[in-house]
Design an enzyme around this catalytic site. Structure first.
Site, PDB file in Angstrom:
ATOM      1  N   VAL A  99      50.274  -2.370 -39.555  1.00  0.00           N
ATOM      2  CA  VAL A  99      51.634  -2.908 -39.529  1.00  0.00           C
ATOM      3  C   VAL A  99      52.633  -1.810 -39.843  1.00  0.00           C
ATOM      4  CG1 VAL A  99      51.036  -5.298 -40.072  1.00  0.00           C
ATOM      5  CG2 VAL A  99      51.331  -3.639 -41.937  1.00  0.00           C
ATOM      6  N   ALA A 116      44.606  -5.487 -46.270  1.00  0.00           N
ATOM      7  CA  ALA A 116      44.988  -4.088 -46.457  1.00  0.00           C
ATOM      8  C   ALA A 116      46.464  -3.864 -46.089  1.00  0.00           C
ATOM      9  CB  ALA A 116      44.088  -3.186 -45.615  1.00  0.00           C
ATOM     10  N   ASN A 165      48.036  -1.293 -45.237  1.00  0.00           N
ATOM     11  CA  ASN A 165      48.315  -0.435 -44.080  1.00  0.00           C
ATOM     12  C   ASN A 165      47.687  -0.975 -42.798  1.00  0.00           C
ATOM     13  OD1 ASN A 165      45.772  -0.019 -44.935  1.00  0.00           O
ATOM     14  ND2 ASN A 165      45.790   2.211 -44.631  1.00  0.00           N
ATOM     15  N   GLU A 166      47.074  -2.180 -42.925  1.00  0.00           N
ATOM     16  CA  GLU A 166      46.497  -2.746 -41.697  1.00  0.00           C
ATOM     17  C   GLU A 166      47.282  -3.988 -41.303  1.00  0.00           C
ATOM     18  OE1 GLU A 166      42.178  -2.650 -41.442  1.00  0.00           O
ATOM     19  OE2 GLU A 166      42.148  -1.098 -43.002  1.00  0.00           O
ATOM     20  N   MET A 167      46.972  -5.166 -41.909  1.00  0.00           N
ATOM     21  CA  MET A 167      47.697  -6.371 -41.532  1.00  0.00           C
ATOM     22  C   MET A 167      48.611  -6.877 -42.645  1.00  0.00           C
ATOM     23  SD  MET A 167      44.455  -7.912 -39.584  1.00  0.00           S
ATOM     24  CE  MET A 167      44.921  -8.938 -38.213  1.00  0.00           C
TER      25      MET A 167
END
Lengths: 311, 702
Positions: A78, A118, A120-122
């Protein structure tokens, strides 16, 4: 001198006798799974609704046209945030003994939870996921169908995604068919497989996934010269676990470049070369390299059936 | 007592309870064994899986390469089992300590699995190096340059030596080889080469040796940790603990089992109780039955056994003694004081008899009927006479008081030791009754009582037969005038023909009287006599007894004869027997007057023997006195008899009655008769009885 050689050869022979069964087993042609649940999982897998800004889905990093892995060296989540490691393939991940490079998830459900959370992911949390899905009539009907309930709960999301991932197997690779006696390998491929075993690749890359069933150190002989990102040390804090990673599966390896945990290697030849140097402690001849790569290319299987099915 | 249907309800409830308990027991036992088996199986499975894991690790370390999947799948199986255990509530609740122990084992095992993962890493490295070193041996540099020949030869030797040590170490898992390898490694390190291919070979060799030397101790350490982990012991301990825990549970099972057993015993007791009740009812029933039986055996008045029992008892004894005790003149008491007094007497006698007879005689007492009592006992050493005397004396010395009246009783006793008991005792009793001097008598077969009865029966038969076949007929004995020897009269004597022998009727008279044949006998003789004398110019006399006189039928018959033969009535004399007491004088008088009217005469027979009553003779208007034969027959010797006869004769003369002497059997007797001036004589000496009248005179030589 001659006597010593003879003795050595006998020793070697006795060792060769221990090459008992084939250390690689073929994938099953199909696997049993709950179809409705898997389809629901498939929707969720492709839906960016699960990410905070609705920009990222699971499929964003697990590209089914790229062997189920990320073509980028590291994944981007994201708000364009970068990940630390290269996303491994989701294909056949059901057969891995742990998930993630450092094996911090014991199964697929456990794994699915992490990218959602996470930052830095979703960058999501359970309640938000539930809220979004509960206010979505499309999902509500689907969930009700599968879980017989009006209220979508987070565990169901993980359960459905895991069920979908279970269905992601790639059977009928040339090598599997060779193991089953259905086809013959070319002499180069065959030589490659023999070298694969002879040189010791097989000691780590074995089993149904040709890997994915043990933790090994990258640079066991000659040290790996890059930073140890996302290794087991991050979990255990043991010095022993420095540079220690779950051995990646070599299935569909020809499709999943870039290679290594950090996505630092672009080609298969280079990857083979580096592995030989760091983990076997020698350099391969061009011929050997060529043979091994041609063997590795026989490991590409058929795209999972569920991906061809109507969405 | 509980009602029957209540008993059934009780049994039903009890039964269902027992069944419920049994079901519970069965269910509990089943669960117990299922649960425990499951737990036991689980532990065994864990044991097997761990052993399998160990085996796979060993395999992994021995084989050059090995599919790790098998190890992973064993681990997964172990995880599944633990998941099952963790969801097993029974296990958690019933065996908490074992469960805790098992969780402890789980931690140990999981740690071991972690070590296995570590081991796999080291193992792969070691194997790769070993394998590579084995391929390296084929690349040992050729020796072509003479200058380096010695150096290279030494180098090669060292390389081979080192690599073979590595193989030895690898296959023996023995760390001791490392030292040698280390020394060799140090030696090898000292070599340096200029040639590129040699230099390359040398550096690869060194790095692999370095890897081996570094990793081999870790490798053996991990292997030891895996194979000699205390997890197996822990599991074994858990298993043992579980068995102890299950045993505790088994104790409850045993308790339950014991309860069931107790239930079962109670059930048996209940059944026994019910059976007892039934039995009790049966006993009551039997009592009622035996009471009925007793009533059939016991005389209700005296409570003595009855005749029926006597009949069966008498057969059981070996040497029986039997008493018949009869109360004298009981009929008199009964008539005089009433039936109640009679019953009282009977009860009194019954009680008295039981008291008198010694207890040790084991005598049994019976009421045979009426006023006859029986005592039956085994002879043994008993003094029978003493018992009899005791009985008689008792009644002599005791009086019965009934309604303020003192009653004196006496008893007669007939005793017998011979069979048939009742008959012989009765004979003895009859004998006693006849003899007033006796009060008891012990039957003696010489007395022939029994034979007498037989004779009586015989006689009755003969008489009856004779009457039916017209074999009874009169004989005639002349009565003479001893002075002129003229036959004045014939006495009719009844005779009977039996088997072509003519017998006197005298022996049949008694039986005739008892069997009612007497009437017919009299009628027959009378009729035949009248018929015989109807056309003879002769006087004749007929014997007539009290029975005849008191029998209206006989009197009627006599009257009929009078009507039939009126012309000979003046020639008839009726001899009335005097030996038996004349009870009803009026009746006799009436008869005499009736006969006299017809012109017949009356004689009194056997005068002087019985109850001779002179006054009566005078009142009865008698024509003849026949002096009893017993006085006549030894008149020539017996002065007493002569005196009596003389007195009778004198009295008769005074009363104007003719006298007749019977039984004149000799010349001497006849002379005495004449001397005493008796009117007529009769006897064998003068003339015997004959069926027909023959002689005109009594004795020709007279």
């Amino acid at each position: 001198m001659d006597k010593a050689f003879l003795a050595f050869f006998i020793l070697l022979l006795s060792y060769i006798f221990l090459f008992a069964k084939e250390p690689i087993t073929p994938l099953p042609k199909s696997i049993k799974y709950d179809k409705e649940k898997a389809i629901l999982g498939k929707y969720l897998f492709f839906d960016p609704i699960l990410s905070k800004d609705k920009s990222t889905s699971c499929a964003s990093c697990h590209d089914f046209n790229h062997g189920g892995a990320d073509p980028r060296p590291v994944s981007i989540g994201v708000e364009g945030k970068k990940g630390k490691v290269n996303a491994p393939t989701v294909y056949n991940s059901y057969f891995n003994f742990r998930q993630f490079w450092n094996g911090r998830a014991k199964d697929l459900k456990d794994q699915a939870k992490c990218p959602i959370h996470a930052p830095n992911e979703m960058a999501m949390n359970e309640k938000l996921v539930e809220k979004r899905l509960n206010s979505n009539t499309f999902y509500k009907t689907l969930f009700k169908k599968v879980y017989k309930t009006d209220k979508v709960e987070f565990w169901m999301v993980l359960d459905a995604i895991a069920e979908f991932e279970k269905a992601l197997i790639t059977p009928d690779s040339k090598f599997d068919r060779y193991l089953k006696g259905e086809v013959k390998l070319s002499s180069l491929e065959k030589k490659g497989y023999l070298l694969f075993k002879q040189l010791g690749c097989i000691t780590c890359h074995n089993g149904i996934n040709i890997g994915g069933n043990s933790f090994q150190k990258i640079g066991a002989i000659n040290p790996y010269n890059k930073e140890p990102i996302g290794d087991r040390f991050e979990i255990t804090k043991r010095e022993f676990d420095r540079y220690r990673y779950k051995v990646p599966s070599l299935r569909n390896i020809a499709l999943t470049a870039p290679y290594f945990h950090d996505g630092s290697v672009d080609t298969l030849e280079e990857a083979v070369d580096k592995m030989a140097y760091h983990n076997l402690g020698f350099t391969l001849s061009e011929m050997e390299k060529k043979a091994i790569v041609s063997f590795l290319k026989t490991l590409t299987g058929k795209k999972p059936k569920i991906l061809n099915d109507e969405k | 007592m509980i009602k029957t249907n209540k008993k059934i309800y009780f049994a039903a409830i009890f039964g269902s309870l027992a069944i419920l308990l049994l079901i519970f027991f069965e269910n509990f036992t089943k669960t117990y064994f299922i649960q425990n088996n499951r737990i036991l199986n689980t532990i065994h499975d864990l044991q097997t899986l761990e052993a399998k894991l160990d085996y796979q690790i060993l395999e992994n370390s021995l084989f050059l390469y090995k599919n790790f999947d098998s190890i992973i799948s064993t681990q997964k199986n172990i995880e599944t089992i633990f998941k099952k255990i963790e969801s097993d509530k029974h296990f958690k609740n019933e065996h908490p300590s074992v469960y805790k122990e098992l969780m402890d084992y789980k931690r140990t095992l999981y740690k071991k699995i972690e070590i296995i993962h570590d081991f796999e890493s080291v193992n792969s490295t070691i194997k790769n190096s070993t394998m590579y070193l084995s391929t390296l041996i084929t690349k040992i540099p050729e020796i072509n340059e003479k200058s380096d020949k010695l150096k290279l030869e030494n180098y090669n030797k060292l390389v081979i030596k080192t690599i073979s040590s590595i193989f030895l170490a690898k296959n023996s898992f023995d760390e001791d080889f490392i030292e040698e390898i280390k020394i060799n490694y140090e030696h090898l390190k000292k070599f340096s080469f200029d040639k590129k291919n040699l230099k390359n070979f040398h550096s690869v060799l060194l790095s692999h040796l370095q890897v081996f030397i570094t990793n081999f101790p870790i490798y053996t350490k991990y292997l030891n940790e895996i194979l000699h982990n205390d997890s197996k012991e822990k599991l074994q301990k858990t298993l043992e603990e579980f068995i102890v825990s299950a045993d505790k549970e088994l104790k409850f099972l045993t308790l339950l089992y014991n309860i069931l057993i107790i239930f079962y015993i109670l059930f048996i007791i209940a059944i026994l109780y019910l059976m007892l009740i039934i039995d009790k009812e049966n006993i009551l029933l039997k009592k009622a039955q035996s009471k009925l039986e007793k009533m059939a055996r016991i005389d209700p008045l005296t409570k003595l056994l009855n005749r029926r029992v006597l009949d069966s008892d008498k057969k059981k004894l070996q040497n029986p003694v039997f008493f018949i005790i009869n109360i004298d003149r009981f009929k008199h008491f009964n008539d005089f004081y009433g039936i109640n007094a009679g019953d009282f007497i009977l009860r009194y006698v019954a009680k008295a008899l039981k008291n008198i007879v010694p207890k040790d005689s084991k005598a049994k007492f019976y009421r045979i009927g009426g006023d006859d009592f029986g005592i039956l006992m085994e002879k043994d050493s008993l003094d029978i006479e003493k018992i009899a005397k005791d009985i008689i004396d008792y009644f002599k010395t005791h009086t019965i008081r009934y309604n303020n009246i003192d009653i004196h009783l006496s008893v007669s006793i007939g005793i017998t030791l011979q069979k048939p008991l009742i008959e012989t005792a009765d004979m003895a009793l009859k004998y006693v009754k006849k003899d007033i001097r006796r009060s008891f008598f012990i039957y003696n077969s010489n007395l022939g009582f029994y034979k007498k009865i037989e004779d009586n029966i015989n006689r009755a038969k003969i008489l009856k037969n004779a009457l039916e076949t017209d074999n009874v007929f009169p004989y005639f004995q002349p009565i003479c005038d001893p002075y002129s020897n003229e036959i004045v009269k014939y006495e009719v004597l009844a005779r009977l023909k039996n088997k072509n022998k003519v017998e006197s009727i005298s022996t049949y008279l008694q039986i005739a009287k008892e069997t009612k044949m007497y009437e017919e006998l009299t009628k027959t003789i009378f009729e035949k006599s009248f018929e015989y004398f109807k056309d003879k110019n002769c006087h004749f006399s007929l014997n007539i007894s009290m029975e005849d006189i008191s029998n209206p039928n006989t009197l009627k018959f006599v009257k009929k004869l009078f009507d039939t033969y009126p012309h000979i009535l003046q020639k008839v004399t009726f001899e009335i027997l005097e030996s038996t007491a004349i009870i009803d004088y009026n009746m006799v008088r009436e008869f005499i007057s009736m006969v006299k009217k017809m012109g017949s005469k009356i004689a009194l027979d056997d005068f002087g023997s019985g109850f001779s009553n002179y006054e009566h003779i005078l009142n009865l208007n008698i024509d003849y006195i026949k002096i009893d034969g017993s006085l006549i027959k030894d008149i020539d010797k017996n002065t007493h008899a002569k005196l009596i006869v003389k007195t009778i004769n004198n009295f008769a003369k005074e009363a104007n009655i003719k006298t007749v002497a019977e039984f004149v059997h000799s010349q001497e007797v006849l002379e005495k008769i004449k001397e005493l001036n008796i009117d007529y004589a009769q006897g064998f000496y003068l003339a015997k009885p004959t069926p027909f009248i023959k002689a005109e005179k009594c004795k020709k030589n007279f």
